[in-house]
Motif scaffolding. Structure first.
Motif, PDB file in Angstrom:
ATOM      1  N   ARG A   1       0.824  -1.261   0.029  1.00 14.34           N
ATOM      2  CA  ARG A   1      -0.005   0.034  -0.030  1.00 14.34           C
ATOM      3  C   ARG A   1       0.847   1.101   0.120  1.00 14.34           C
ATOM      4  O   ARG A   1       1.841   1.179   0.702  1.00 14.34           O
ATOM      5  CB  ARG A   1      -0.962  -0.010   1.309  1.00 14.34           C
ATOM      6  CG  ARG A   1      -1.568  -1.270   1.475  1.00 14.34           C
ATOM      7  CD  ARG A   1      -2.211  -1.222   2.743  1.00 14.34           C
ATOM      8  NE  ARG A   1      -2.835  -2.415   3.415  1.00 14.34           N
ATOM      9  CZ  ARG A   1      -3.259  -2.663   4.360  1.00 14.34           C
ATOM     10  NH1 ARG A   1      -3.601  -1.693   5.310  1.00 14.34           N
ATOM     11  NH2 ARG A   1      -3.945  -3.727   4.743  1.00 14.34           N
TER      12      ARG A   1
ATOM     13  N   VAL B   1       0.271  -2.061  -6.831  1.00 11.43           N
ATOM     14  CA  VAL B   1       0.158  -1.665  -5.634  1.00 11.43           C
ATOM     15  C   VAL B   1      -1.236  -0.880  -5.533  1.00 11.43           C
ATOM     16  O   VAL B   1      -1.620  -0.546  -6.459  1.00 11.43           O
ATOM     17  CB  VAL B   1       0.989  -0.483  -5.194  1.00 11.43           C
ATOM     18  CG1 VAL B   1       2.556  -1.224  -5.137  1.00 11.43           C
ATOM     19  CG2 VAL B   1       1.332   0.678  -5.957  1.00 11.43           C
ATOM     20  N   SER B   2      -1.611  -0.500  -4.045  1.00 10.74           N
ATOM     21  CA  SER B   2      -2.749  -0.021  -4.045  1.00 10.74           C
ATOM     22  C   SER B   2      -2.412   1.403  -3.595  1.00 10.74           C
ATOM     23  O   SER B   2      -1.389   1.583  -2.889  1.00 10.74           O
ATOM     24  CB  SER B   2      -3.767  -0.459  -3.068  1.00 10.74           C
ATOM     25  OG  SER B   2      -3.069  -0.883  -1.667  1.00 10.74           O
ATOM     26  N   THR B   3      -3.305   2.330  -3.691  1.00 11.57           N
ATOM     27  CA  THR B   3      -3.029   3.773  -3.220  1.00 11.57           C
ATOM     28  C   THR B   3      -3.871   4.340  -2.157  1.00 11.57           C
ATOM     29  O   THR B   3      -5.045   4.050  -2.366  1.00 11.57           O
ATOM     30  CB  THR B   3      -2.609   4.712  -4.349  1.00 11.57           C
ATOM     31  OG1 THR B   3      -4.040   4.889  -4.995  1.00 11.57           O
ATOM     32  CG2 THR B   3      -1.514   4.427  -5.418  1.00 11.57           C
ATOM     33  N   HIS B   4      -3.447   5.070  -1.259  1.00  6.15           N
ATOM     34  CA  HIS B   4      -4.304   5.661   0.031  1.00  6.15           C
ATOM     35  C   HIS B   4      -4.029   6.987   0.187  1.00  6.15           C
ATOM     36  O   HIS B   4      -2.759   7.086   0.339  1.00  6.15           O
ATOM     37  CB  HIS B   4      -4.071   4.552   1.130  1.00  6.15           C
ATOM     38  CG  HIS B   4      -4.275   3.013   0.606  1.00  6.15           C
ATOM     39  ND1 HIS B   4      -5.480   2.412   1.245  1.00  6.15           N
ATOM     40  CD2 HIS B   4      -3.414   2.178   0.241  1.00  6.15           C
ATOM     41  CE1 HIS B   4      -5.373   1.146   0.617  1.00  6.15           C
ATOM     42  NE2 HIS B   4      -4.153   1.024   0.282  1.00  6.15           N
TER      43      HIS B   4
ATOM     44  N   GLU C   1       0.231   2.694  -9.691  1.00  4.16           N
ATOM     45  CA  GLU C   1      -0.962   1.449  -9.652  1.00  4.16           C
ATOM     46  C   GLU C   1      -0.588   0.367 -10.592  1.00  4.16           C
ATOM     47  O   GLU C   1      -0.516  -0.898 -10.330  1.00  4.16           O
ATOM     48  CB  GLU C   1      -2.482   1.863  -9.875  1.00  4.16           C
ATOM     49  CG  GLU C   1      -3.000   2.711  -8.999  1.00  4.16           C
ATOM     50  CD  GLU C   1      -2.817   4.063  -9.530  1.00  4.16           C
ATOM     51  OE1 GLU C   1      -2.100   4.410 -10.492  1.00  4.16           O
ATOM     52  OE2 GLU C   1      -3.164   5.129  -8.891  1.00  4.16           O
ATOM     53  N   ASN C   2       0.035   0.825 -11.650  1.00  6.86           N
ATOM     54  CA  ASN C   2       0.673  -0.368 -12.710  1.00  6.86           C
ATOM     55  C   ASN C   2       1.702  -1.252 -12.239  1.00  6.86           C
ATOM     56  O   ASN C   2       2.130  -2.269 -12.631  1.00  6.86           O
ATOM     57  CB  ASN C   2       1.066   0.228 -13.975  1.00  6.86           C
ATOM     58  CG  ASN C   2      -0.207   0.854 -14.884  1.00  6.86           C
ATOM     59  OD1 ASN C   2      -1.280   1.109 -14.286  1.00  6.86           O
ATOM     60  ND2 ASN C   2      -0.101   0.747 -16.235  1.00  6.86           N
TER      61      ASN C   2
END
Lengths: 426, 339
Positions: free
Chosen positions: B199, B216-219, B212-213
């Motif tokens: 994350r 991973v996830s973004t927050h 994101e490619n």
């Protein structure tokens, strides 16, 4: 001089011509078109070319090129680069004003013109600087420069951030019916080194977002519409940019556009491994952008294809990516790149000739060459089946920044004829 | 896949340059970690030297300021018994107008065996390995915002030594992702080693387009971003980010993204806290957390020397094998000619 070209496929979008015929050129003009196989003319011609399987078209006009020379002879000379242009089928060039010193005075323009004439490969229809020194502050002597033979005015890759100056530039150009050419990229947003996207992020290179182009296009379109100046956009790079031009044309704004051949063929994926040969401005973008540019050529939103030729010496590209100079030496690759698009079924040679010749001539306010009897013979003969390797021996541009160097390419110009005389022969 | 992977390996798949974990396989990264593990012991011995690089010349080329990375590389090379030359290029050749190419060619002519390179341009180490010195092992000590592979791998060593396997872990990387060469290589290394939940936490101005490619996830929200994680990696925030309009103030940043004791409670109770250093107390991390029991910050520094010893010895070994193969090829060719 008499030149006989036998059996070529004649392509001329001007008259929707697509047929196989013989062409006789005499005293600078197209003398006869038809089946000349039974005439005994052969003995009297100076040059005869068996052009079976080849394509004969009106010659090409380049709306964006850098010929270097003057204070940049390490990159190329007018002789070397106009020779390379002729070898790519061009007879007429509109060199960009970002020469050194810059093309903002009649004396620089006439120096360039005399060097081009001396070399004898092409004619030029120069683009002069829109502002003095391309500094974006004071207007150049547009009317005088127009009188010196300039086809239009551009600030090349230097964005004019001051809207007041830009407004006055366009008002002044409109006063005298002069054309302005724009490389639309916001200066600050355009300060990166490649297209902003997943590839740039992964490689840690500063990105240039699509909005760097679209914000700039929108601003210029507003000012063009407001002033009524005749505008042309050089080197579109994005799908959204193409959409804005399509919309503007639909609204009746007097605007035309071109795309560079590299942007029609390549994407930012080519930069993988920090390949500096694909470092260009505006940047190569993603596949959806490339596809939109090709579609724009097909439906006429994008009128023309330019070379955006920018030769460099090898040291300019031999550094970490961000420290390398942008630009690609395109002339030696232009016809093979076009052939790649044709072979992939993305464009036809008729589309290509429309964009490289008919439309670009009209934008350059140059009487379009036409494959018709009595017309001045400005012609390009292409062998689409010629296989060759681009290397030090075969290349003609002085630039060493050919992205396809050492590769086997397909298609090559066989002959370029300018006003009835051979300016290039393979 | 990055073309770096081909560049980094010999024909037999041995490491000969270390530019980025991207493109290397899990086996290779695990070998690096295993080798580093064995060197951790060396640091605890009375005699800290091993003779693996005896007679080899290592040149530290720092085109950008660095104290900690440079000194750990120097120490690592010395513990491997190499002859070490450290050049602060920023104040020497290039300021006289010499190009990077010329500087390197001069150093190559001095028969160096390994260059440890830090440069402000992304791709600089790649450029050197590809175009300048194919027979000198290149260790990337940080290039622009692209890669800092030894930092990322020492972080992996820290995680492995304290958490074991990577597969079940949730890892949060917090802060200036956009300008971080460390974050990019941490993501590559974590993915390759099997970590599934990575994350990234930060405001949009510090989150690069298309990240994101990388899987991973973004927050944007710190609390939910670190909730339930096993590892929290805090990134250093450069103060110039405020001047260049990425952030309004250090105070607001700390309030939103600073790691405090209260925030740390959102993570798993045994979560570890890491930071590549140097830390900004009160900007990205609270002192109580930086000095607290969950902090691995000083352990990371110690592992850094071992990890650097590992990649230096592995790359030198690969480079030597390649040189030997080339020499054999040349002698067999000249033998053929004679025959």
């Amino acid at each position: 001089m008499k030149i006989m070209i036998r059996g070529a496929r004649l392509l001329d979008p001007n008259q929707a011509l697509d047929r196989v015929a013989d062409v006789l050129i005499k005293d600078g003009v197209i003398d006869t078109i038809g089946d000349l196989s039974n005439t005994s003319i052969d003995t009297q011609v100076d040059i005869q070319v068996d052009a079976k399987g080849m394509i004969l078209s009106p010659s090409f006009v380049d709306l964006n090129t850098c010929l270097r020379d003057l204070n940049q002879i390490q990159k190329g000379t007018i002789a070397s680069e106009t020779h390379a242009a002729a070898s790519a089928g061009f007879t007429h060039l509109c060199p960009s004003p970002d020469t050194q010193p810059c093309s903002d005075s009649s004396s620089v323009i006439s120096l360039i013109k005399s060097k081009v004439e001396g070399a004898g490969f092409c004619d030029i229809l120069p683009v002069a600087a829109l502002t003095k020194g391309l500094k974006g502050a004071a207007l150049s002597n547009m009317e005088s420069l127009s009188g010196a033979g300039c086809m239009g005015f551009s600030n090349a890759g230097y964005d004019i951030s001051d809207n007041t100056v830009l407004l006055r530039c366009y008002e002044y150009a409109a006063t005298f019916g002069l054309k302005v050419l724009v490389q639309a990229q916001d200066e600050k947003l355009g300060s990166g080194h490649m297209h902003a996207g997943p590839t740039a992020t992964r490689m840690g290179l500063d990105g240039i977002p699509v909005i760097a182009e679209t914000l700039s296009i929108s601003r210029h379109l507003e000012l063009m519409q407001h002033t009524g100046v005749e505008g042309h956009f050089n080197q579109l790079s994005s799908a959204k940019g193409v959409a804005l031009i399509r919309q503007a044309k639909a609204q009746g704004i007097k605007v035309t556009a071109d795309a560079g051949i590299a942007h029609l063929c390549f994407t930012d994926a080519k930069i993988e491994g920090y390949c500096s040969q694909y470092h260009v401005q505006p940047p190569l973008r993603e596949e959806l952008d490339r596809k939109a540019l090709v579609a724009g050529i097909k439906d006429g939103t994008i009128d023309a294809i330019c070379s955006a030729h920018q030769p460099h010496e090898s040291a300019a590209k031999c550094a970490p990516f961000a420290a390398t100079a942008s630009g690609m030496a395109v002339y030696d690759m232009l016809v093979p790149l076009m052939q790649i698009l044709v072979d992939a079924g993305e464009l036809t040679w008729m589309h290509a000739i429309q964009a490289l010749s008919t439309n670009s001539a009209s934008i350059a306010k140059h009487k379009a060459s036409s494959l018709a009897v009595g017309n001045s013979a400005n012609l390009t003969l292409i062998d689409p089946n010629h296989h060759w390797i681009l290397n030090e021996v075969t290349k003609i541009s002085q630039g060493t920044n050919q992205a396809l160097a050492s590769q086997t390419l397909k298609a090559r110009v066989k002959l370029t004829i300018k006003q009835g005389l051979i300016s290039y022969a393979l | 896949m990055s073309s770096s992977s081909n560049l980094q390996l010999t024909k037999d798949g041995e490491l000969r340059h270390f530019l980025t974990p991207e493109g290397l396989d899990r086996l290779m990264l695990e070998r690096i970690l295993d080798t580093a593990d064995s060197f951790v012991v060396v640091g605890n011995q009375e005699i800290k030297k091993v003779p693996l690089l005896r007679g080899r010349t290592v040149v530290n080329l720092f085109f950008e300021n660095s104290t900690r990375t440079r000194s750990t590389f120097e120490l690592a090379a010395k513990r491997l018994s190499a002859d070490v030359l450290t050049l602060d290029i920023k104040t020497s050749a290039t300021s006289k107008g010499e190009s990077l190419l010329d500087t390197l060619q001069n150093l190559r002519a001095m028969h160096s065996d390994m260059f440890v390179v830090r440069h402000s341009d992304s791709g600089a180490a790649h450029f050197i390995a590809e175009q300048v010195t194919p027979n000198v092992a290149i260790i990337n000590a940080g290039d622009g915002r692209h890669a800092h592979p030894t930092q990322a791998m020492l972080d992996m060593l820290t995680i492995r030594r304290h958490k074991g396997h990577f597969e079940p872990l949730s890892v949060a990387i917090v802060g200036d992702i956009s300008h971080s060469r460390v974050a990019r290589d941490q993501i590559h290394a974590l993915k390759i080693l099997g970590c599934k939940d990575i994350r990234l936490v930060g405001p949009n101005t510090l989150m690069p387009q298309g990240i994101e490619n990388m899987g991973v996830s973004t927050h944007n929200n710190m609390d939910s971003g670190i909730s339930g994680t096993d590892v929290i990696i805090m990134l250093r925030l450069q103060t110039e980010r405020m001047a260049s309009a990425f952030l309004p103030s250090a105070g607001e940043y700390f309030r939103l993204y600073g790691l405090t004791t209260a925030r740390l409670a959102q993570a798993k109770p045994d979560a570890i806290v890491m930071h590549p250093g140097p830390i900004n107390r009160g900007i990205e991390i609270e002192s109580a957390v930086a000095d607290g029991p969950q902090s691995m910050i000083l352990n990371q520094v110690g592992y850094g020397i071992a990890l650097r010893m590992a990649v230096m010895s592995m790359a030198m070994s690969g480079q030597m094998q390649q040189r030997q193969a080339q020499a054999n090829q040349t002698s067999s060719l000249s033998g053929e000619k004679k025959a």
